[in-house]
Design a protein around this motif. Structure first.
Motif, short mmCIF file in Angstrom:
data_model
loop_
_atom_site.label_atom_id
_atom_site.label_comp_id
_atom_site.label_asym_id
_atom_site.label_seq_id
_atom_site.Cartn_x
_atom_site.Cartn_y
_atom_site.Cartn_z
N LEU A 107 0.82 -1.21 0.00
CA LEU A 107 0.00 0.00 0.00
C LEU A 107 0.85 1.26 0.00
O LEU A 107 0.57 2.19 -0.74
N PRO A 128 3.86 1.83 -1.30
CA PRO A 128 4.36 2.19 -2.62
C PRO A 128 3.30 2.76 -3.55
O PRO A 128 3.60 3.65 -4.35
N ILE A 129 2.08 2.25 -3.44
CA ILE A 129 1.04 2.79 -4.34
C ILE A 129 0.85 4.28 -4.06
O ILE A 129 0.74 5.10 -4.98
N ASN A 185 3.94 6.33 -5.15
CA ASN A 185 3.92 6.62 -6.58
C ASN A 185 3.32 7.98 -6.88
O ASN A 185 3.82 8.72 -7.72
N ILE A 187 -7.79 -7.94 -16.27
CA ILE A 187 -7.00 -7.11 -15.36
C ILE A 187 -5.55 -7.58 -15.35
O ILE A 187 -4.62 -6.77 -15.40
N TRP A 188 -5.34 -8.90 -15.33
CA TRP A 188 -3.96 -9.38 -15.23
C TRP A 188 -3.16 -9.26 -16.50
O TRP A 188 -1.98 -8.95 -16.45
N ASN A 194 -1.77 -5.83 -16.87
CA ASN A 194 -0.58 -5.51 -16.08
C ASN A 194 0.63 -6.33 -16.46
O ASN A 194 1.64 -6.27 -15.78
N PRO A 197 2.71 -1.26 -18.88
CA PRO A 197 3.71 -1.72 -17.91
C PRO A 197 5.13 -1.68 -18.46
O PRO A 197 6.07 -1.34 -17.74
N VAL A 236 6.42 1.75 -18.08
CA VAL A 236 6.90 2.10 -16.74
C VAL A 236 8.38 1.77 -16.64
O VAL A 236 9.20 2.57 -16.18
N SER A 290 6.78 6.77 -12.56
CA SER A 290 5.71 6.78 -11.55
C SER A 290 4.42 7.33 -12.13
O SER A 290 3.34 6.84 -11.82
N SER A 341 2.81 4.67 -13.91
CA SER A 341 2.22 3.73 -12.94
C SER A 341 0.88 4.25 -12.43
O SER A 341 -0.06 3.46 -12.25
N VAL A 358 -2.67 2.43 -12.33
CA VAL A 358 -3.48 2.21 -11.12
C VAL A 358 -4.89 2.77 -11.31
O VAL A 358 -5.87 2.13 -10.95
N LEU A 397 -6.83 0.55 -13.49
CA LEU A 397 -7.07 -0.68 -12.73
C LEU A 397 -8.24 -0.52 -11.77
O LEU A 397 -9.08 -1.42 -11.64
N ILE A 398 -8.27 0.64 -11.10
CA ILE A 398 -9.36 0.88 -10.15
C ILE A 398 -10.69 0.88 -10.89
O ILE A 398 -11.69 0.32 -10.42
N MET A 441 -11.56 -2.73 -11.64
CA MET A 441 -11.98 -3.45 -10.44
C MET A 441 -13.37 -3.04 -10.04
O MET A 441 -14.17 -3.87 -9.62
#
Lengths: 419, 397
Positions: free
Chosen positions: A29, A31-32, A35, A351-352, A355, A374, A377, A391, A394, A398, A401-402, A405
């Protein structure tokens, strides 16, 4: 009574959870969020070392008199861009040895030379000399002096902790980075990789769900690509597909299927002529997608097989009595039974794949039109050494990704728990 | 209706036979036989004749007499059409055609009159073809990996299709690449580091995950629902978005380039799924057994150690194997964190080898075999446990 018990229970729960939560928090968490912080800064790879004062010690004799020596400290600031303040220097002399005419910034007390150098600018260098002599005019052992290392300390700003922010990175990400192409490549890769893996997964599961000799052996084999280490598999594929001496091209040329070897991983486009239409196929990307499908269809297979084995056999028997053929059985019984698991698989795999870094990196390194988010990055952060920019990319990942999700949990999150 | 099913039968069966023969031919080419033509149309027609013959004869002959006579005749035809080859190739052709004739034993003229017969035929042959197709496509790269490690670069450049192994040679000659990568490239050390990191990750992960999973499964505390629902969400964040901050922080703390740094990161990234898997299993253990433990005066620690762990060994085994596999195969963090050959893991070492274009490919493949073999052996041996691990951990991969 029960109140104290529940208190004890709570306390135990927190003690049991603390190590795991702490570790996950600090490595995942933190690192997220870090970033976000870094993405608003201009930092490059070489800036992240904290500047420190350094000294190299050289010992010289000045005359034939062995009781006198000169020590030269080559002092410098390790950083080329940042200052260090409050630099303090300490070095220890053997007993009976004292410094002569010590620099005004220093003092000598109980065998220790202690100096306050104040502020060193970036790239600062100085040759700092100290004359020493033995009080009793005995010989001073050079090696003893040499082996004593000076210690330095100073205060420097950690560039990561300063508070000057900029929007430059995000501007670069969206305007100078060919962002649209990047996004399209990522989606192309993700979408077709996912669809392909699920398609072959259904096929394989349908096969293995039938009775034949060597069925459990087949089931193990089908999982090999997923279980094997990505490095070994990716390099085997690169070797296989190599245009010069790869087995695949050699076979194709040998059997006259190709006129000449095709660089499947190094050629960006292949122009195909179908019924007079010129079709531009993104060749390297397609090859990478095929690798992706090859490696991840086993997972889809595993899930769909588990679901198929749970389908009651009498459903098929009833359908047979009603006069349904194999195709009808598949469409009307099997497919409805596996649509739920397929939709879950689609979201998870989407999703996978979105990434996925290692597979593309090892196969093409992101060249010939296989640059996905990716990969970008890595390219920004480590190849171009622009950490801030990496970053920022990244952060884009993210955010996307959110969104995915959110869709996933809105659409099928509840269903996933039921299965 | 009969004509349609007949033509579908002939078409699918001969395509199937053609695929079998072509795969056989490709594999034989890789043994150094000089074939340059797949003879698609001739062999296709051969397949149609064979299928038609078998269909017409049907049950009128004894099954064994039928398939052996047909196979012999058609092997001779095949000999006549195709290039000459060593005797073992013809024996393999004979076996393939025999297998094919045996597989179509159900088909006769009466069978073609049944309902949905064309669909059934297509499904039958897709199944047969699919099994061979999947087995071939999956095993072929592994086969190439293994065989390349026994060849030499020069031999492969001269003829990239000759993968035949000469067993008359010295064994030490055959395994030369393996000796070289252990002697010159230090692979022994990398194996040790990789094993240390993977096993260490498993142990630390279990030490952290078992208490945490127990708390989530059994105890009541504030924030429990939040925690258990966020475990999977955390797990879904990919390594690539963590790598830059971790790189910077680990550089400043001096943890980069160290095995300890890798251990910390691997443990943290596998913890969520380990907790998720374990708590599911812990919930299935009857609570009465624990109550008995409390009556006996055990503390929470004692309950976990004496009751929970012994009862959930299968789940712990699958978590351990799954975590081991992830740590052993991990590449991204070892690429970013390690740049000193002294602390390389196996994956990183192989990637490092490829950085030098001069490295002969057999060394690369020998390294790949070394990194792949343990995982595959573990997988085959503990398949039951690993499959349940894979299924539970599959939200990531």
């Amino acid at each position: 009574m029960s109140d104290t018990l529940s208190k004890i229970e709570k306390r135990t729960a927190y003690t049991l959870l603390l190590p795991a939560v702490f570790l996950v928090f600090s490595i995942i968490l933190f690192p997220i969020f870090a970033n976000i912080w870094i993405s608003f800064k201009e930092v490059s790879l070489k800036d992240i070392r904290i500047p420190e004062p350094r000294a190299k010690k050289i010992v010289k004799s000045i005359s034939e008199n062995t009781s006198e020596l000169k020590i030269i400290y080559k002092l410098r600031n390790s950083s080329l861009i940042q200052k260090i303040s409050d630099v303090e220097f300490k070095d220890k002399l053997p007993s009976n040895v004292i410094p002569v005419d010590l620099d005004s910034r220093c003092e000598f007390k109980s065998k220790i030379i202690k100096c306050q150098f104040g502020e060193w600018k970036a790239k600062y260098r100085e040759n700092f000399e100290v004359l020493i002599k033995d009080e009793n005019n005995n010989e001073i052992d050079k090696e003893v002096i040499k082996s004593q290392k000076p210690s330095l300390s100073g205060k420097a700003d950690n560039i990561l902790l300063t508070t000057n922010f900029t929007l430059k990175n995000f501007k670069k990400v969206f305007y100078e980075n060919d962002f649209l192409d990047l996004l399209l490549t990522t989606f192309y890769f993700t979408f077709f990789g996912t669809i392909g893996a699920i398609f072959f997964g259904i096929l394989a599961a349908q096969l293995v769900n039938q009775n034949f000799y060597g069925r459990s052996f087949m089931r193990s084999i089908l999982l090999f690509p997923y279980v094997g280490p990505v490095v070994a598999l990716a390099y085997t594929w690169t070797l296989l597909l190599d245009p010069n001496s790869g087995t695949f091209n050699a076979l194709m040329v040998n059997f006259n299927i190709f006129d000449e070897p095709i660089n499947l991983l190094g050629q960006k486009y292949m122009v195909m002529n179908i019924f007079g239409f010129e079709l531009k196929l993104r060749l390297a990307l397609t090859t990478v997608i095929f690798f992706e499908i090859w490696r991840y269809f086993p997972l889809a297979f595993l899930f769909i097989l588990a679901r198929l084995q749970a389908v009651p056999k009498d459903l098929y028997e009833a359908a047979e009595v009603d006069g349904a053929g194999p195709l009808k059985k598949f469409v009307h019984i099997t497919l409805p039974q596996i649509t739920a698991i397929i939709s879950i698989l689609f979201m998870i795999r989407f999703i996978w794949n979105f990434n996925k870094f290692e597979d593309i990196f090892l196969l093409t390194g992101g060249a010939s039109g296989t640059r996905t988010l990716p990969i970008n990055v890595y390219q920004q952060g480590f190849a171009i050494s622009d950490i801030g920019m990496g970053s920022a990319v990244s952060i884009v990942i993210v955010l996307l990704l959110i969104i995915f999700m959110f869709i996933y949990f809105k659409l099928i999150g509840r269903k996933a728990n039921e299965i | 209706m009969k004509f349609k099913s007949l033509s579908i039968y002939l078409l699918t069966s001969s395509i199937f036979l053609l695929c079998l023969l072509s795969i056989l031919k490709i594999m034989s080419t890789l043994q150094g036989i000089d074939f340059t033509n797949l003879n698609i149309s001739q062999n296709f027609i051969l397949g149609i004749c064979l299928s038609l013959g078998l269909l017409v004869v049907g049950n009128k002959l004894n099954h064994f007499i039928k398939i052996f006579s047909f196979t012999s005749v058609f092997t001779i035809f095949y000999l006549y059409i195709n290039e000459s080859a060593p005797i073992w190739y013809y024996i393999s052709v004979f076996i393939v055609i025999l297998f094919f004739s045996h597989k179509v034993k159900n088909y006769n003229l009466n069978y073609l009159k049944e309902d949905f017969v064309s669909e059934k035929i297509i499904f039958d042959f897709i199944t047969l073809f699919g099994i061979i197709f999947f087995a071939f496509v999956i095993l072929f790269p592994f086969y190439i990996m293994l065989v390349t490690s026994f060849k030499t670069q020069i031999a492969l450049l001269v003829n990239p299709l000759d993968f035949s192994l000469d067993f008359k040679k010295d064994l030490s000659d055959l395994f030369k690449s393996y000796f070289v990568i252990f002697d010159t490239y230090n692979f022994g050390r990398y194996i040790l580091i990789s094993s240390f990191v993977s096993i260490g990750t498993v142990i630390i992960t279990l030490m952290f995950a078992i208490p945490a999973a127990y708390a989530v499964a059994r105890l009541n505390f504030f924030g429990k629902t939040f925690l258990s629902s966020s475990i999977l969400i955390i797990y879904m964040f990919p390594a690539i978005v963590l790598v830059i901050p971790l790189y910077t922080v680990f550089s400043q703390l001096g943890l980069r380039n160290s095995v300890v740094g890798l251990l910390i990161v691997y443990t943290a990234t596998t913890l969520p799924v380990a907790i998720y898997m374990l708590q599911g299993y812990f919930k299935s253990i009857p609570k009465e057994i624990e109550d008995a433990g409390i009556m006996d005066g055990h503390s929470w620690f004692g309950i976990i150690l004496k009751i929970i762990i012994p009862l959930s060994l299968p789940a712990i085994a699958s978590v351990a194997l799954y975590v081991f596999m992830i740590a052993w195969n991990e590449f991204l963090f070892s690429l970013m964190f390690l740049d000193n050959p002294k602390s390389f893991t196996l994956s990183r070492a192989i990637q490092y080898l490829t950085g030098d274009a001069e490295t002969p490919r057999q060394y690369l493949m020998a390294g790949s075999v070394i990194v792949t073999l343990p995982v595959l052996v573990i997988f085959i041996y503990f398949e039951k446990y690993l499959v349940s691990g894979l299924t539970a951990g599959s939200v990531k991969g």
